[in-house]
Design a protein around this motif. Structure first.
Motif, PDB file in Angstrom:
ATOM      1  N   VAL B 287       0.834  -1.206   0.000  1.00  0.00           N
ATOM      2  CA  VAL B 287       0.000   0.000   0.000  1.00  0.00           C
ATOM      3  C   VAL B 287       0.873   1.261   0.000  1.00  0.00           C
ATOM      4  O   VAL B 287       0.501   2.286  -0.574  1.00  0.00           O
ATOM      5  CB  VAL B 287      -0.992  -0.022   1.188  1.00  0.00           C
ATOM      6  N   TYR B 288       2.031   1.192   0.614  1.00  0.00           N
ATOM      7  CA  TYR B 288       2.973   2.312   0.577  1.00  0.00           C
ATOM      8  C   TYR B 288       4.046   2.066  -0.480  1.00  0.00           C
ATOM      9  O   TYR B 288       4.416   0.922  -0.753  1.00  0.00           O
ATOM     10  CB  TYR B 288       3.658   2.495   1.936  1.00  0.00           C
ATOM     11  N   SER B 289       4.574   3.145  -0.996  1.00  0.00           N
ATOM     12  CA  SER B 289       5.558   3.018  -2.069  1.00  0.00           C
ATOM     13  C   SER B 289       6.878   2.459  -1.526  1.00  0.00           C
ATOM     14  O   SER B 289       7.164   2.522  -0.335  1.00  0.00           O
ATOM     15  CB  SER B 289       5.814   4.385  -2.707  1.00  0.00           C
ATOM     16  N   TYR B 292       8.995   5.257   0.074  1.00  0.00           N
ATOM     17  CA  TYR B 292       8.529   5.680   1.388  1.00  0.00           C
ATOM     18  C   TYR B 292       8.919   4.660   2.451  1.00  0.00           C
ATOM     19  O   TYR B 292       9.404   5.010   3.532  1.00  0.00           O
ATOM     20  CB  TYR B 292       7.011   5.881   1.359  1.00  0.00           C
TER      21      TYR B 292
END
Lengths: 949, 311
Positions: B287-289, B292
């Motif tokens: 869900v997060y890059s 990140y």
């Protein structure tokens, strides 16, 4: 198959199970206790929670065989001998139940929790229920119910204390809320839903809970390509399966449909080509679900892939010579569905003259409603051989018409029944392919046909909020008065039209309030893409442009150095005026709403003064209270209500309005009770069954309280008049001397003083039951230009929200700590229900602001489940301060107008504006990503360094 | 229709091993099942035989033995906090267990199951329909990793919340198998191959997790996820300091296996972060890059070191 022994709710069962059967399947289908709900099938949502040997477990991922010999408690076992458990009573009393679909799992979880922790803190309660997802309440009232139940359980043990009825008509009424009731007896006093007891005991039957003899189960083969021609469908191998009853392909159902008469662009199954990954290509009906699943696996489809169009940008590019448009009716040689444009005043001049201008670009991901109950339906032939469908629909009437059209069955041979519904939020407002297929298969096989969509199929069916890109410019004069607004909006409609033409207009027209702007214009464009269709979702069409506008206002205030609340106050439209696009504004509580949240949040003292990383943000909202124009143009009223009272004195309300968890049945009962001077316990609501109930256009566009409420009020006034006429004739007292109050018919001089039953005996003498009717038709409204009808409403709602956020400066993560919201609903007929609507709206808006997004890979949704599509849990919601503003609408029933959607609009931009106050970064893409915040902060620091150098 | 289904419930480890041997080609052990049944539902793991080991009593105990704490593999995540020895010596383990899934998952899910939790990826944890429409990633039996476009390696994420803490505490496993009892460092069971992330034999049963009691650990646990409940991790960090000043850093959620660094509190953090990043095979499957999550490694380590130094 193996035998297992279960003790369920203290009753012993011996059940045959398959080795890998889940406990939820066994409880629902073998033990036939359907109070245990299936919301996600994979342990993410908590709806299926039951106690196994006193431990709460997710029954959808618990093997039944593991439970051999176990003692199980389901929701049906919590109440005993007709008495609610004190925890259930609190759920009822506090308004912790809306659609009721998460309720069984929530109650079971809370029950086990309170046993372990009899004196919990609020934080502990939040944590305990954080695996039970609720989409209606925003959790606030659930948390309150559990907190208030805790001491009761300690004092009185866990023995039930009161019979059902006591919770409904007794102390549940919140006396403090009834102060402004202008002498009303029922209206204005918060009370639980009339069906809350059914929901809290697990008795309420939702679409998937009905069982009929000889039912066939239907499963779908869905397209694995976003855009492809169907070359062949080979069903040979599937046909050989024993127990298979029917295989349906698109060629049998060629008639097109769509919720809007101008967007008849969908067939029940794909015929020649598929236009999104997940579109239904074939349907099978079989004796069991397992056979149906296997049959689907055996169908072979050959496709020739076509170039897909997956984004707004791609859709706006001219199609190449070899590219095929998604639909033949796409416009301008591109995949454009609809353009809408309106101009009022002179934007060019306005912009030239504006002392301050701000233009920004915004992007919004698509959203799904994520109601807790997946779509389900059963079609069958009823006792009169009506083709009948029990369906989880917000609009029985449109499904009725669509079935008639697509299946070519006369309207008078179709019956649509809406059972209890586990949330809609716009996502159950369209007529759906699976409903048409179920009805068709019943015609073809003569048997009941049942369909329940998996959670993944719910996401593939979608019809949620449109992915959107927009540019907006706002200009104001040196006095801080808004002079001009210009917006360019592109929305991604996915594969079908759905409500999209309306959405396209709403994106622009609903910007014309709550602020006065004389030069206002927009260009909006809806494109088709090869993705699941977008449609209407809570706050329909207006949420994204509202975000943009409220952020630009915040930015202008910041640049000019004026308080953003003050700037808004300067520009509000007054009550009783017209907007630039000729909306008639009557009641308007926006100023009071903003004032209220400013005061509660100590805005003036705290805004701009919190430590770095903490911030306050504000925004306002505006929405229609029922679309003044019907979708299907005819002269039939928008809502009709029938009342019947017979010798027994009970009043039956017949209404086509759909209670989808928002409490409309209760609203109808309250209005009728108020007019007739009765107790709510004397009113019986029979709703949403097209054989029995007159037409209501359904639960969408925030229309039900205003329209069905007015129709019910008129029907009740007619009934009252008839009764008074009879009493007047019999007693020789003038009608205008009589009144209905406290379940009596009395004259002012007390010469007549009859009980309700005595009056009914008089009124029914020599004629039998009394039946009356009431209806609602919107007044003539609006201008006479093209597009003038979009957004017309007999009334509008207004609201304001202030939020306080905390931004983690290291991770960029945002947590909303506090929320103060105020919404002008005209008059809160049922304040408890209104609060629930507001809190649920704020929860949903928070999801859009911070975590929700439909994610795609080449047109395929890759987060089609409740683990990866991230609706806020109980641990993610802020402390909410809920305020009802009552502007008393001149045309709403007892002054009421909408509260179900409008409250959502301000919360999304308020959060983004609070982030700006906290860290000085404008986030213009939703959902707000921590990454974007960190980048913004870094950028700012860089700028600061440059400036300092 | 699915092939023959068999669900077995042995009472002892020996019985389980015998059954496993018998069904060797086509079975899975199941403990809590909160991971396994979801994967089964999605069609990612559909063995013909399930051997339910939850009735095996000897796997449920927690005991202090020879300066070690032995936690039975079937102790439920929610129960860990009820054992005073765990609360006293290893509070970070309780914190990590409390970060797994939802309250219901923690009541069914076991500590042994959590360290064996299957690796995850956006393109793998999907239904049969979605995996077919994606055209099957490497872990689903296809030829290409959808996340990277590569053909050689699968980068499914190691997502256990408790394993990083346990590894940072130098946990060892007692593993029973058809050929006898084995002892293994916990970190040694993870291969780094996203397709086959663990190297313990299919018939093996984790008996217990063994933690040293004499080291006087202090630990900091952190987890990155969008919501405060339910979510799998996007980055887990566990940093443990023992009485000799030895620091063990373990990262989860950013690579197909846990990422390990051994150091002291006084080492240069920047070079530690650099070393950690070098080891992480983080890709766009969360869900997060990727960027990140990599950036958050530094944040988590910095905060963890500060917290350890503060005490």
């Amino acid at each position: 198959m193996e035998h297992i022994h279960l003790t369920v709710n203290n009753k012993k069962y011996e059940v045959l199970v398959e080795p890998f059967d889940n406990l939820s399947t066994v409880l629902r289908e073998r033990v036939e206790l359907t109070g245990t709900k299936i919301g996600c099938e994979q342990g993410s949502c908590g709806a299926c929670t039951v106690l196994v040997n006193d431990i709460p477990v997710l029954s959808c991922i618990t093997p039944a065989l593991r439970c051999d010999g176990a003692s199980i408690l389901t929701i049906e076992g919590v109440a005993t001998n007709g008495c609610l458990h004190p925890l259930q009573e609190k759920f009822v009393e506090k308004g912790a139940i809306q659609c009721g679909f998460c309720t069984p799992g929530m109650v079971i979880t809370a029950l086990a929790f309170l046993k372990e922790n009899p004196t919990p803190t609020i934080e502990e309660i939040k944590k305990a229920i954080s695996g039970n997802m609720c989409r209606c309440t925003g959790y606030k009232k659930i948390i309150e119910a559990i907190a208030e139940a805790a001491p009761l359980l300690q004092e009185e043990g866990t023995e039930p204390v009161k019979p059902y009825a006591a919770a409904i008509d007794g102390k549940a009424i919140d006396e403090t809320k009834g102060d402004q009731s202008e002498g009303y007896q029922v209206v204005g006093k918060g009370r639980p839903y009339i069906d809350a007891r059914k929901k809290v005991t697990g008795e309420a039957q939702y679409a998937d809970d009905f069982q009929f003899k000889n039912t066939l189960y239907c499963k779908f083969l869905r397209s694995i390509y976003p855009h492809a021609r169907i070359k062949s469908i080979d069903t040979g191998e599937a046909e050989e399966l024993p127990g298979l009853r029917y295989i349906l392909t698109g060629k049998e159902l060629t008639e097109k449909f769509g919720v809007l008469p101008i967007s008849q662009d969908q067939t029940a199954l794909a015929i020649d080509k598929v236009i999104y990954t997940g579109e239904i290509v074939a349907a099978v009906a079989a004796d069991t679900e397992a056979i149906a699943v296997e049959a689907v696996k055996r169908i072979r489809v050959k496709y020739k892939q076509l170039k897909p169009c997956l984004t707004i940008q791609e859709a706006l590019e001219p199609l190449g010579e070899r590219d095929e448009p998604i639909h033949p009716h796409c416009r301008e040689g591109k995949n454009i569905h609809k353009r809408a444009s309106l101009r009022f005043g002179n934007q060019k001049k306005g912009l030239e003259e504006a002392a301050h201008r701000c233009r920004m670009h915004f992007e919004f991901d698509g959203l799904n409603h994520a109601f807790t109950e997946p779509h389900a339906c059963t079609a069958y032939n009823d006792a009169n051989d009506n083709l009948t469908i029990i369906a989880s629909t917000q609009v029985p009437h449109y499904l009725h018409r669509t079935l008639s059209k697509v299946l070519n069955v006369p309207l008078d041979k179709i019956r649509v029944i809406k059972p209890y519904l586990g949330g809609g939020f716009g996502g159950k407002g369209d007529p759906f392919a699976h409903e048409i297929i179920a009805a068709h298969l019943t015609r073809k096989t003569g048997k009941p046909v049942k369909i329940r969509l998996s959670r993944e199929e719910v996401f593939l069916t979608n019809h949620g909020r449109h992915p959107t890109e927009l540019d907006m410019e706002l200009g104001m004069d040196s006095e801080g008065r808004f002079q001009v607004l210009d917006a360019d909006i592109r929305i991604d409609g996915g594969a079908f039209g759905s409500f999209g033409v309306v959405t396209t207009y709403y994106n622009g027209v609903l910007l014309q309030a709550p602020y006065k702007i004389d030069n206002l214009g927009f260009d909006a464009c809806r494109v088709y893409t090869n993705k699941p269709p977008s449609g209407a979702m809570r706050g329909h069409g207006a949420v994204n442009p509202r975000f943009a506008m409220e952020m630009i206002i915040d930015e202008l205030a910041h640049r000019v150095g004026i308080d953003p609340c003050e700037l808004r106050m300067k520009n509000f439209l007054p009550a009783n005026t017209h907007t630039v696009g000729q909306y008639r504004i009557t009641s308007n509580g926006v100023r009071e709403a903003l004032q209220t949240v400013m005061e509660q949040s100590e805005w003036e003292k705290r805004y701009g003064k919190l430590p770095h990383g903490q911030g306050l943000g504000v925004a306002c909202g505006f929405f229609i209270s029922g679309s003044a124009l019907p979708i299907i143009w005819n002269e039939y009223p928008q809502s009709v209500v029938h009342l019947k009272v017979d010798f027994d004195g009970r009043v039956v309300v017949y209404s086509g309005a759909s209670d989808i968890g928002q409490g409309s049945d209760t609203m109808l009962a309250m209005i009728v009770a108020e007019v007739l001077g009765l107790n709510i316990g004397q009113i019986y609501v029979h709703a949403a069954d097209t054989l029995m109930t007159p037409v209501d256009l359904g639960s969408y566009s925030s229309r039900v309280t205003f329209m069905a409420g007015n129709a019910a009020k008129m029907a009740a006034e007619n009934l009252r008049q008839e009764i008074l006429n009879s009493v007047s004739a019999k007693k020789g007292v003038q009608v205008n001397k009589l009144e209905t109050r406290n379940r009596r018919i009395i004259s002012k001089d007390r010469e007549v003083d009859l009980s309700w039953q005595e009056a009914i005996d008089i009124a029914t003498a020599h004629r039998g039951a009394l039946t009356t009717s009431g209806y609602y038709i919107s007044p003539q409204l609006g201008g006479d230009f093209k597009g003038a009808g979009a957004g017309l409403s007999p009334s509008y709602s207004f609201g304001a929200v202030v939020v306080e956020v905390r931004v983690n400066l290291d991770t960029g993560q945002v947590s909303v700590e506090k929320l103060w919201g105020a919404h002008d609903c005209g008059k809160a007929l049922n304040p408890l229900a209104v609060e629930g609507q507001l809190e649920g709206s704020w929860h949903m808006g928070m999801g859009q602001a911070l975590s929700e997004s439909m994610k795609y890979h080449d047109g395929l949704i890759v987060n089609p489940n409740l683990l990866d599509y991230k609706i806020p849990t109980a641990m993610d919601i802020p402390e909410m301060h809920t305020n009802i503003i009552e502007s008393c609408d001149p045309e709403g029933p007892f002054g009421a107008k909408e509260c179900g959607e409008g409250a959502l609009h301000p919360v999304v931009p308020a959060i983004a504006n609070a982030v700006f106050d906290a860290v000085g970064v404008r986030i213009t893409k939703l959902p707000i990503s921590p990454e974007a915040i960190l980048e913004g902060v870094k950028e700012r620091e860089k700028m600061a360094t440059v400036l300092n150098d | 229709m699915e092939a023959t289904q068999t669900y077995l419930r042995p009472q002892t480890i020996d019985e389980a091993l015998t059954l496993a041997d018998h069904y060797s080609g086509d079975f899975s052990y199941v403990a809590g099942g909160t991971d396994l049944f979801v994967n089964r539902f999605q069609g990612n793991n559909q063995p013909g035989c399930l051997i339910d080991i939850t009735r095996i009593g000897e796997l449920q105990n927690v005991a202090v033995e020879n300066q070690t704490l032995k936690i039975g593999a079937l102790v439920k995540l929610e129960q860990l906090r009820n054992f005073p020895a765990i609360a006293k010596h290893f509070p970070a383990l309780i914190e990590a267990a409390g970060a797994v899934g939802s309250p219901m998952v923690r009541r069914t899910g076991t500590i042994g199951g959590n360290i064996l939790c299957e690796n995850r990826c956006t393109y793998y944890n999907q239904s049969a329909f979605v995996r077919e429409a994606i055209n099957y990633c490497l872990k689903s039996g296809g030829d290409i990793c959808i996340a990277t476009g590569g053909t050689k390696a699968c980068f499914s994420e190691f997502v256990s919340d408790t394993a990083p803490v346990l590894i940072s505490l130098d946990a060892r496993l007692e593993i029973a198998d058809t050929d006898g009892l084995h002892i293994s460092q916990l970190e040694d069971i993870y291969t780094g191959d996203g397709i086959r992330p663990r190297n313990i034999s299919k018939t093996a049963i984790i008996k217990a997790i063994v933690l040293p009691l004499e080291r006087e650990f202090r630990s900091v646990f952190k987890k990155l996820s969008p919501r405060n409940s339910v979510d799998f991790t996007s980055l887990t960090s566990a940093v443990s300091l023992d009485k000799n000043g030895r620091v063990k850093i373990v990262l989860g959620g950013v690579s197909p296996k846990p990422v390990l660094l051994e150091t002291t509190l006084h080492d240069d953090l920047a070079s530690l972060v650099k070393e950690a990043l070098k080891q992480c095979k983080t890709v766009e499957n969360d869900v997060y890059s990727r960027l990140y999550r990599r950036k958050m490694i530094e944040v988590f380590l910095q905060e963890s070191f500060e917290e350890l130094l503060m005490e």
